[in-house]
Design a protein around this motif. Structure first.
Motif, PDB file in Angstrom:
ATOM      1  N   VAL A 283     -72.264  -1.890  20.249  1.00  0.00           N
ATOM      2  CA  VAL A 283     -71.669  -2.498  21.438  1.00  0.00           C
ATOM      3  C   VAL A 283     -70.169  -2.204  21.577  1.00  0.00           C
ATOM      4  CG1 VAL A 283     -71.204  -4.767  20.423  1.00  0.00           C
ATOM      5  CG2 VAL A 283     -71.810  -4.605  22.840  1.00  0.00           C
ATOM      6  N   VAL A 356     -62.127  -4.356  14.359  1.00  0.00           N
ATOM      7  CA  VAL A 356     -63.222  -5.287  14.669  1.00  0.00           C
ATOM      8  C   VAL A 356     -64.479  -4.927  13.902  1.00  0.00           C
ATOM      9  CG1 VAL A 356     -64.282  -3.989  16.584  1.00  0.00           C
ATOM     10  CG2 VAL A 356     -64.350  -6.509  16.600  1.00  0.00           C
ATOM     11  N   PRO A 359     -65.304  -8.505   8.446  1.00  0.00           N
ATOM     12  CA  PRO A 359     -64.068  -9.154   8.008  1.00  0.00           C
ATOM     13  C   PRO A 359     -63.001  -8.124   7.617  1.00  0.00           C
ATOM     14  CG  PRO A 359     -65.991 -10.087   6.924  1.00  0.00           C
ATOM     15  CD  PRO A 359     -66.472  -8.904   7.677  1.00  0.00           C
ATOM     16  N   ASP A 378     -56.684  -7.862  13.829  1.00  0.00           N
ATOM     17  CA  ASP A 378     -58.120  -8.139  13.742  1.00  0.00           C
ATOM     18  C   ASP A 378     -58.571  -8.839  15.013  1.00  0.00           C
ATOM     19  OD1 ASP A 378     -60.663  -8.411  12.713  1.00  0.00           O
ATOM     20  OD2 ASP A 378     -60.188 -10.168  11.481  1.00  0.00           O
ATOM     21  N   ASN A 379     -59.763  -8.527  15.469  1.00  0.00           N
ATOM     22  CA  ASN A 379     -60.364  -9.368  16.505  1.00  0.00           C
ATOM     23  C   ASN A 379     -61.851  -9.524  16.256  1.00  0.00           C
ATOM     24  OD1 ASN A 379     -61.653  -7.178  18.060  1.00  0.00           O
ATOM     25  ND2 ASN A 379     -59.540  -6.663  18.659  1.00  0.00           N
ATOM     26  N   TRP A 380     -62.410 -10.527  16.895  1.00  0.00           N
ATOM     27  CA  TRP A 380     -63.799 -10.914  16.634  1.00  0.00           C
ATOM     28  C   TRP A 380     -64.613 -10.976  17.911  1.00  0.00           C
ATOM     29  CZ3 TRP A 380     -67.103 -14.364  18.681  1.00  0.00           C
ATOM     30  CH2 TRP A 380     -68.307 -14.585  17.989  1.00  0.00           C
ATOM     31  N   TRP A 381     -65.800 -10.484  17.852  1.00  0.00           N
ATOM     32  CA  TRP A 381     -66.826 -10.736  18.871  1.00  0.00           C
ATOM     33  C   TRP A 381     -68.141 -10.243  18.341  1.00  0.00           C
ATOM     34  CZ3 TRP A 381     -68.670  -6.504  22.244  1.00  0.00           C
ATOM     35  CH2 TRP A 381     -68.048  -5.283  21.990  1.00  0.00           C
ATOM     36  N   GLN A 382     -69.185 -10.276  19.139  1.00  0.00           N
ATOM     37  CA  GLN A 382     -70.499  -9.816  18.699  1.00  0.00           C
ATOM     38  C   GLN A 382     -71.279  -9.342  19.919  1.00  0.00           C
ATOM     39  OE1 GLN A 382     -72.535 -14.232  18.716  1.00  0.00           O
ATOM     40  NE2 GLN A 382     -72.357 -13.237  16.766  1.00  0.00           N
ATOM     41  N   THR A 383     -72.388  -8.674  19.678  1.00  0.00           N
ATOM     42  CA  THR A 383     -73.161  -8.066  20.765  1.00  0.00           C
ATOM     43  C   THR A 383     -73.416  -9.066  21.895  1.00  0.00           C
ATOM     44  OG1 THR A 383     -74.208  -6.653  19.121  1.00  0.00           O
ATOM     45  CG2 THR A 383     -75.276  -6.775  21.256  1.00  0.00           C
ATOM     46  N   MET A 403     -58.776 -14.042  12.197  1.00  0.00           N
ATOM     47  CA  MET A 403     -59.273 -13.244  13.332  1.00  0.00           C
ATOM     48  C   MET A 403     -58.414 -13.468  14.571  1.00  0.00           C
ATOM     49  SD  MET A 403     -63.354 -13.808  12.837  1.00  0.00           S
ATOM     50  CE  MET A 403     -63.428 -15.541  13.269  1.00  0.00           C
ATOM     51  N   ASP A 466     -72.145 -17.408  13.121  1.00  0.00           N
ATOM     52  CA  ASP A 466     -71.093 -17.109  12.142  1.00  0.00           C
ATOM     53  C   ASP A 466     -70.472 -18.408  11.654  1.00  0.00           C
ATOM     54  OD1 ASP A 466     -71.397 -14.422  12.371  1.00  0.00           O
ATOM     55  OD2 ASP A 466     -69.454 -14.025  13.280  1.00  0.00           O
ATOM     56  N   PHE A 478     -62.739 -16.269   9.476  1.00  0.00           N
ATOM     57  CA  PHE A 478     -64.160 -15.979   9.245  1.00  0.00           C
ATOM     58  C   PHE A 478     -64.549 -16.421   7.840  1.00  0.00           C
ATOM     59  CE2 PHE A 478     -67.592 -13.057   7.973  1.00  0.00           C
ATOM     60  CZ  PHE A 478     -68.471 -13.238   9.032  1.00  0.00           C
ATOM     61  N   ARG A 481     -71.751 -15.248   7.389  1.00  0.00           N
ATOM     62  CA  ARG A 481     -72.845 -15.392   8.334  1.00  0.00           C
ATOM     63  C   ARG A 481     -73.683 -16.605   7.944  1.00  0.00           C
ATOM     64  NH1 ARG A 481     -73.764 -12.324  12.993  1.00  0.00           N
ATOM     65  NH2 ARG A 481     -75.860 -13.124  12.719  1.00  0.00           N
ATOM     66  N   LYS A 487     -74.071  -6.804   7.191  1.00  0.00           N
ATOM     67  CA  LYS A 487     -73.080  -5.968   7.873  1.00  0.00           C
ATOM     68  C   LYS A 487     -72.651  -4.874   6.911  1.00  0.00           C
ATOM     69  CE  LYS A 487     -71.765  -6.152  12.017  1.00  0.00           C
ATOM     70  NZ  LYS A 487     -70.719  -6.073  12.981  1.00  0.00           N
ATOM     71  N   LEU A 492     -74.676  -3.812  12.032  1.00  0.00           N
ATOM     72  CA  LEU A 492     -75.478  -5.009  11.790  1.00  0.00           C
ATOM     73  C   LEU A 492     -76.913  -4.586  11.498  1.00  0.00           C
ATOM     74  CD1 LEU A 492     -74.744  -8.110  12.073  1.00  0.00           C
ATOM     75  CD2 LEU A 492     -76.076  -8.040  14.161  1.00  0.00           C
TER      76      LEU A 492
HETATM   77  P1  AMP Z   1     -72.415  -6.966  16.250  1.00  0.00           P
HETATM   78  O1  AMP Z   1     -73.212  -7.844  17.118  1.00  0.00           O
HETATM   79  O2  AMP Z   1     -73.168  -5.831  15.668  1.00  0.00           O
HETATM   80  O3  AMP Z   1     -71.150  -6.535  16.925  1.00  0.00           O
HETATM   81  O4  AMP Z   1     -71.977  -7.836  14.998  1.00  0.00           O
HETATM   82  C1  AMP Z   1     -71.316  -9.036  15.193  1.00  0.00           C
HETATM   83  C2  AMP Z   1     -71.034  -9.706  13.888  1.00  0.00           C
HETATM   84  O5  AMP Z   1     -70.107  -8.934  13.125  1.00  0.00           O
HETATM   85  C3  AMP Z   1     -70.365 -11.041  14.059  1.00  0.00           C
HETATM   86  O6  AMP Z   1     -71.290 -12.062  14.374  1.00  0.00           O
HETATM   87  C4  AMP Z   1     -69.708 -11.205  12.698  1.00  0.00           C
HETATM   88  O7  AMP Z   1     -70.644 -11.637  11.734  1.00  0.00           O
HETATM   89  C5  AMP Z   1     -69.257  -9.788  12.383  1.00  0.00           C
HETATM   90  N1  AMP Z   1     -67.864  -9.590  12.841  1.00  0.00           N
HETATM   91  C6  AMP Z   1     -67.432  -9.011  13.967  1.00  0.00           C
HETATM   92  N2  AMP Z   1     -66.088  -8.995  14.017  1.00  0.00           N
HETATM   93  C7  AMP Z   1     -65.650  -9.609  12.904  1.00  0.00           C
HETATM   94  C8  AMP Z   1     -64.359  -9.933  12.376  1.00  0.00           C
HETATM   95  N3  AMP Z   1     -63.250  -9.602  13.001  1.00  0.00           N
HETATM   96  N4  AMP Z   1     -64.308 -10.597  11.206  1.00  0.00           N
HETATM   97  C9  AMP Z   1     -65.449 -10.946  10.549  1.00  0.00           C
HETATM   98  N5  AMP Z   1     -66.686 -10.652  10.999  1.00  0.00           N
HETATM   99  C10 AMP Z   1     -66.786  -9.998  12.150  1.00  0.00           C
END
Ligand code: AMP
Length: 601
Positions: A283, A356, A359, A378-383, A403, A466, A478, A481, A487, A492
């Protein structure tokens, strides 16, 4: 190292700061380019999604279409002759496409799809490396209002077929080699797949067509039809603990998040040269390797080759990359090679670096200062989130290991699930599940063919799966999971998918897969296998199983280690206890064993 973004200094850590590293203070007076987000609280209170939507053009025919915002609105304006994509091939060869050219090429491909009878809402899968046709196919299909699903080209045949089955693929765009090696034999499983388009070959066998012939014959004029912002646009796959991969649906309105996060989290400015190192098969590579930079009209650098530190440094220098979005595994490998390796390159154009996907250890954030003169943000998100949700902004002090803080327009919280199905927020500093208030434009609209609501939505929150905590300054940290997904190098991986592939082998009676911590990849896939009677647990069978899994799944997903066990620990209902295998592997407490029925020992 020349002019750049913030000049940063370090100070003593805040008392609630769990890291051993001091906060990296930003001094706004020293920014060579003023950041888009100057003051966090002001930006958050001034923000609304309605206002963000107004930064985009909207379709002349009505509604909102991702491809129009990414390409056509620039092609029709002063950026028409700016390079939109610079594609750098494996041998270093460069091919540039201006916004005007990209509009014409994507128009041709949209016409190709329409002439084949492909309709709005049909799924178009793309299985390609980072070659120009990937970008043209994705954006052209979005113009034709198809639902686009990019697949990682390093997947093996099984993950590819499974995803195309779930997504009911109607068209696939790929290369002859990928088709022969990974798709042809499984085409019987894909009754809806009308047509395969090969980008590098003429017709080959039955029901394959030639990209070259089709696009040459098509007109380069196309008017994107009216698109409702809530129409499905993208289908990405993600993994859960059990069952097959889940198809995550995003709509055209997601482009509002892509644009706004490009503005604030990646600090994109008009003349930037941007490089997102992720593959569009995941993604990040779609939202930020294709859509966000193009909506900002910047030059998007696309690199086909896989990671190699000196090559990357050379590219950063030669291409004068100003904003770089990369991932922890690559950063950790660069760290291992040492900061001195960076010093031979002129990276004076680099203004902002972000990371991203997994961790990012505090050491890596700080190492960025030593090697590049910038911390990694660092930044955080997911699909399911579709775009960046929590970030360290250019103007904001960085607490290494955190994050960052939620984007303007995003409300994030740490919650605990209650027995009645609702949630309650926990106090600052306490651990819980990271949750996001529903309603941002790129929030998934659901899992394909599945009921998502019950599991991951409660009391107006989307529950991310998370575990995290939030400190008193509103920075998120963070923790891990909540489930068993793995990961590895930012990818993933669902344990069930790996276990199923192992179980296909005639020697395997039972298989369980865990993520084993690894200093570079974050985690590696480790499998525990119980063999059927008559098979001996020796080196030959280990090699055979590793080879079998690699062939079926591809190297990025297959286990790196296999350990044989006579039995695997199971609950009374017969479920293998991966959690227990992992605890034993890591020497951690085994936790509540009241449901344990049979043990491995
Ligand atoms: P995906 O959906 O493949 O992008 O994976 C998303 C997952 O990756 C998240 O729910 C986290 O478990 C992990 N993740 C994404 N960004 C970070 C971050 N900056 N720090 C720690 N874990 C992360």
């Amino acid at each position: 190292m020349g002019p750049r973004g913030p000049r940063s200094e370090t100070e003593a850590p805040l008392s609630d700061n769990a890291t051993r590293y001091a906060t990296i203070r930003k001094n706004s007076a020293s920014f060579a380019v003023p950041p888009n987000l100057v003051d966090y609280h002001t930006a958050c209170s001034a923000f609304s999604w309605d206002r963000a939507r107004k930064d985009l053009s909207g379709l002349p025919s009505g509604g909102l279409n991702i491809a129009y915002e990414a390409v056509d609105r620039h092609a029709r304006g002063p950026r028409a002759r700016r390079v939109a994509l610079r594609c750098i091939g494996k041998a270093g060869e460069r091919r540039d496409y201006t916004y005007g050219e990209l509009a014409a090429f994507t128009n041709r491909f949209a016409n190709v799809l329409q002439s084949m009878g492909v309709k709005a809402g049909d799924s178009v899968f793309v299985l390609l490396g980072r070659v120009p046709e990937l970008y043209v196919a994705m954006l052209g299909a979005l113009k034709a209002k198809c639902v686009v699903s990019p697949l990682f080209s390093a997947f093996g045949p099984e993950p590819i077929a499974t995803r195309m089955e779930i997504g009911e693929a109607r068209v696939l765009i790929t290369t002859e080699a990928l088709y022969r090696r990974k798709v042809e034999a499984l085409r019987g499983r894909l009754p809806k797949l009308d047509c395969v388009i090969l980008v590098d070959a003429d017709e080959y066998g039955e029901r394959t067509r030639s990209w070259r012939k089709l696009t040459r014959a098509a007109s380069d004029a196309f008017e994107t039809p009216a698109t409702h912002p809530q129409e499905a646009a993208l289908l990405h796959f993600t993994s859960g603990t059990t069952g097959r991969p889940k198809g995550v649906i995003h709509v055209h309105e997601a482009v509002v998040t892509h644009y706004a996060t490009g503005l604030y989290a990646l600090d994109l400015h008009d003349n930037d040269r941007f490089w997102c190192t992720a593959d569009p098969g995941w993604v990040t590579g779609t939202s930020y390797g294709v859509i966000a930079p193009l909506t900002h009209g910047v030059t998007n650098i696309v690199v086909e080759a896989e990671f190699d530190a000196p090559t990357w440094y050379g590219l950063l220098a030669q291409e004068k990359i100003s904003v770089w979005y990369t991932a922890p595994t690559a950063i950790r490998i660069m760290m291992k090679l040492g900061a001195s390796a960076v010093k031979n390159y002129d990276l004076s154009a680099l203004r902002f670096a972000a990371s991203v996907g997994e961790p990012l250890n505090a050491e890596a954030v700080v190492w960025g200062m030593e090697a590049f003169g910038l911390p990694f943000h660092d930044n955080w998100w997911q699909t399911e989130a579709g775009g960046i949700m929590i970030a360290n902004f250019a103007s904001m002090d960085v607490k290494p290991g955190s994050m960052g803080r939620p984007l303007p327009g995003i409300e994030a919280s740490i919650v605990r699930r209650k027995a009645d199905g609702g949630v309650e927020t926990v106090a600052a500093g306490e651990e819980g599940e990271l949750a996001l208030k529903t309603g941002w434009p790129s929030m998934m609209r659901g899992y394909l063919h599945e009921e998502a609501r019950k599991k991951c939505f409660a009391d107006g929150w989307y529950l991310t799966g998370d575990l995290a905590r939030c400190d008193e300054d509103g920075y998120f940290w963070f923790v891990g999971r909540a489930d068993d997904v793995i990961k590895s190098s930012g990818h993933l991986i669902g344990p069930f998918e790996v276990e199923s592939a192992l179980m296909e082998h005639p020697a395997v009676a039972e298989a369980a897969v865990i993520g084993k911590p690894d200093p570079i990849a974050g985690e590696i896939v480790k499998a525990f296998v119980a063999l059927k009677l008559g098979f001996e647990a020796d080196e030959a069978i280990r090699k055979e199983l590793l080879g079998h899994a690699r062939k079926r799944l591809g190297a990025a997903v297959a286990p790196k280690e296999i350990e044989f066990r006579a039995n695997l620990p199971k609950t009374r209902s017969g479920k293998i206890m991966r959690r227990l295998l992992k605890a034993r592997e890591l020497g951690l407490p085994e936790g509540d064993l009241s449901t344990l029925e049979s043990d491995e020992r």
